[in-house]
Design a protein around this motif. Sequence first.
Motif, PDB file in Angstrom:
ATOM      1  N   SER A 195      -7.183  12.729  -1.568  1.00 28.48           N
ATOM      2  CA  SER A 195      -6.645  12.354  -2.868  1.00 28.48           C
ATOM      3  C   SER A 195      -5.140  12.580  -2.886  1.00 28.48           C
ATOM      4  O   SER A 195      -4.597  13.361  -2.112  1.00 28.48           O
ATOM      5  CB  SER A 195      -7.300  13.203  -3.961  1.00 28.48           C
ATOM      6  N   GLY A 196      -4.460  11.877  -3.792  1.00 26.22           N
ATOM      7  CA  GLY A 196      -3.024  12.061  -3.916  1.00 26.22           C
ATOM      8  C   GLY A 196      -2.663  13.489  -4.273  1.00 26.22           C
ATOM      9  O   GLY A 196      -1.649  14.015  -3.811  1.00 26.22           O
ATOM     10  N   GLN A 253      -2.616  15.752  -1.140  1.00 24.17           N
ATOM     11  CA  GLN A 253      -1.441  15.530  -0.306  1.00 24.17           C
ATOM     12  C   GLN A 253      -0.200  16.172  -0.915  1.00 24.17           C
ATOM     13  O   GLN A 253       0.598  16.798  -0.206  1.00 24.17           O
ATOM     14  CB  GLN A 253      -1.230  14.023  -0.105  1.00 24.17           C
ATOM     15  N   ASP A 308       0.945   4.295  -2.714  1.00 23.54           N
ATOM     16  CA  ASP A 308       0.768   5.718  -2.420  1.00 23.54           C
ATOM     17  C   ASP A 308       1.847   6.555  -3.098  1.00 23.54           C
ATOM     18  O   ASP A 308       1.568   7.621  -3.657  1.00 23.54           O
ATOM     19  CB  ASP A 308       0.808   5.955  -0.903  1.00 23.54           C
ATOM     20  N   ARG A 316       1.220   6.671  -6.770  1.00 25.33           N
ATOM     21  CA  ARG A 316       0.108   7.560  -7.084  1.00 25.33           C
ATOM     22  C   ARG A 316       0.539   9.027  -7.001  1.00 25.33           C
ATOM     23  O   ARG A 316       0.170   9.848  -7.820  1.00 25.33           O
ATOM     24  CB  ARG A 316      -1.060   7.303  -6.133  1.00 25.33           C
ATOM     25  N   ALA A 317       1.348   9.355  -5.991  1.00 25.72           N
ATOM     26  CA  ALA A 317       1.846  10.729  -5.862  1.00 25.72           C
ATOM     27  C   ALA A 317       2.725  11.101  -7.056  1.00 25.72           C
ATOM     28  O   ALA A 317       2.666  12.220  -7.567  1.00 25.72           O
ATOM     29  CB  ALA A 317       2.623  10.886  -4.561  1.00 25.72           C
ATOM     30  N   ARG A 349       0.835  -1.197   0.000  1.00 29.29           N
ATOM     31  CA  ARG A 349       0.000   0.000   0.000  1.00 29.29           C
ATOM     32  C   ARG A 349       0.876   1.256   0.000  1.00 29.29           C
ATOM     33  O   ARG A 349       0.558   2.249  -0.658  1.00 29.29           O
ATOM     34  CB  ARG A 349      -0.908  -0.012   1.218  1.00 29.29           C
ATOM     35  N   THR A 350       1.952   1.258   0.759  1.00 28.35           N
ATOM     36  CA  THR A 350       2.855   2.404   0.799  1.00 28.35           C
ATOM     37  C   THR A 350       3.466   2.647  -0.565  1.00 28.35           C
ATOM     38  O   THR A 350       3.560   3.779  -1.040  1.00 28.35           O
ATOM     39  CB  THR A 350       3.966   2.162   1.837  1.00 28.35           C
TER      40      THR A 350
END
Length: 634
Positions: free
Chosen positions: A74-75, A78, A8, A11-12, A4-5
């Motif tokens: 949402s990415g 962030q 993330d 996605r960023a 999951r990390t």
Amino acid sequence: MDERTRADVERAEAVIVEHYPRLVRLAYLVLPPSMGRHRRVLTAHGLVQRALPRATRRRPARGLPAQRGPAPESGYDQVRLRILRLALAHESRPGPGLPAVPVVWGLRLFPRAGGIDELGLEQALSAVPAVVRAALGLWHLEGLDEDAARAVLERAGAEDPDAAQRAAEQLDRETVTGAAALLNSGEFDPCTVQTRPTDLLRRRQRVRAAVALAAVAAIGAVVAAVPGGDDRPAPAATAAQQALDPARLLRTPNEQWADTSRVDFTAWPARGRQAGDRELLGRALRVWAAPPDGTRITATAGTSTRPPGHPPQLLYAGLIDNVMVVVLYDGERLVRYAEPEDATPTLHLARVDAADVTTAAGLVIGRGNGWMRYLLAPWISDVAVRDLLAPDNPPHGLHVAPDGVTDRIPTPPPAGAGCGRWPVAQFRPSTRLGGSTPAFLLADLDDLVPVHLTSGPPASGGAQGAGPHEATDPAALRTWARTACSLGALRGAGVRTVNDWAFAEQSLPEGGGRATWLCTRADTWRGPGSVTVRFLPPADRPADPGRVAGRAASTATCGRFGPQVVGDVNWRARSGRWYLLAAGGGPVAGLDATGGVRATAGATTLAAPAPGSAARAEVVGRLRDGRTVRALRP
């Protein structure tokens, strides 16, 4: 690493790649304009590229699955938040600890130049904190409403998001063309940039110097490898060393000022007969970098004396009254190096970031006992001298040499020498600027850069044309005649502009005539401003200074972000009776007095009988929005 990390982070990364121009534009807006456009462009790209979060190692979770909660951010949200935090932090602690920026050698990068509206917005943005620029960007670049923008600012660490939004709203109203359209123009697009070589004419010498330096380094390495040799490292050409090379000084073409939207010190050409004297220029640079013992150094308030970090721009080098003078500009500061015969050199540094067509119109090139000379900007067509204490006397013209140096101009009297005259210079810009800039007044206050004198109410309310105007019309000159002598208290304080605002007129009791209430605001190059409120009753002499009713330092009063002001005095009529007089300006709609005198008025002036000269009253102004403001105290 947890899957999951990794997702993330991926996605960023996708968000940054997809929205890269939009994110860089936001970072560019929030960063301090005082950085200069080249470094601001590179820093904006650096912040966005460093906004990618790092993956963290996590132990696989065991036990029952977590309960469902609200949907995660949402990415994009962030990434944007991380960029805002980095950009806001850059204003409070630029330098170490912040993301490194991309490096570009031999080129200067800057967005495409806009028009006069874009330039005006850029100057307005440079005068407000980063959090105000962030609020404006979240509205007009990100499309957030006030509540959403406030939430983002709070999470980014803003101390007072509401105050920032009020200041942003005020600035937005004052932008005639509309901040939304201007912020989306090419002037604020750090992804569509123009390039300019920093040293085109000397590129060949640089290459040869680099080859020679490499050879020296190679020889040094060999010597270091020999037993018993010197253990010191071989010399290297650092950025600081390059800044001391007179061959690398930046020189602006003579006519660039007439073909640019940025009319400030960057548009000044290099002038003076010694502009090609490398020995003189080298001495000036070395003294700036490492002043020898005995060097006299003068820096206006808020001005750094640090050595140049990059090759500065040459503005002038020549002989002024038997003194060799060199003037340099590093994008933030002016530096005047003076080399008298058989005397130690002197350095005078002054902060001039965000200068404009008026505040970059001249600088003090020479000074003596009771006189000084200006070096004029290339866009000044003529200059005259007038006495502020004689408003009805016409100005008299002043001769200007071909290199832009004026004849001697008398200086105002020194402190303690009385105030029988107050000479100022009246500058007239060239019609090649479009004819939109009228003549204006500059006053010498013992700094390297003269002070711009204006008149009128502060810019507020978003009305087109609102704000101070040039103090050259008869009414403004008559007002300045009564306040000119107070300019002496501002000597050496790094003042940029001084504005006289007659905020109220009042009919005096018992047929005493009409009095004027005046707020004089002095703004410094470093930001803070001070105000003096004066009560000006009818007077026999044009230069009668009236009475000081109140003072305040480091205040927004009488400025664009604090146009409200209230003052009061105890005044004695010809009959011997005493009265409390008060007045308010800007958004003040009513006045209330308590204490030694109790009275109220539903207008901007108040007059009430007082028991005597010592009667103390507390006067408060009621603003149109329901807030109150207290009268300033002397």
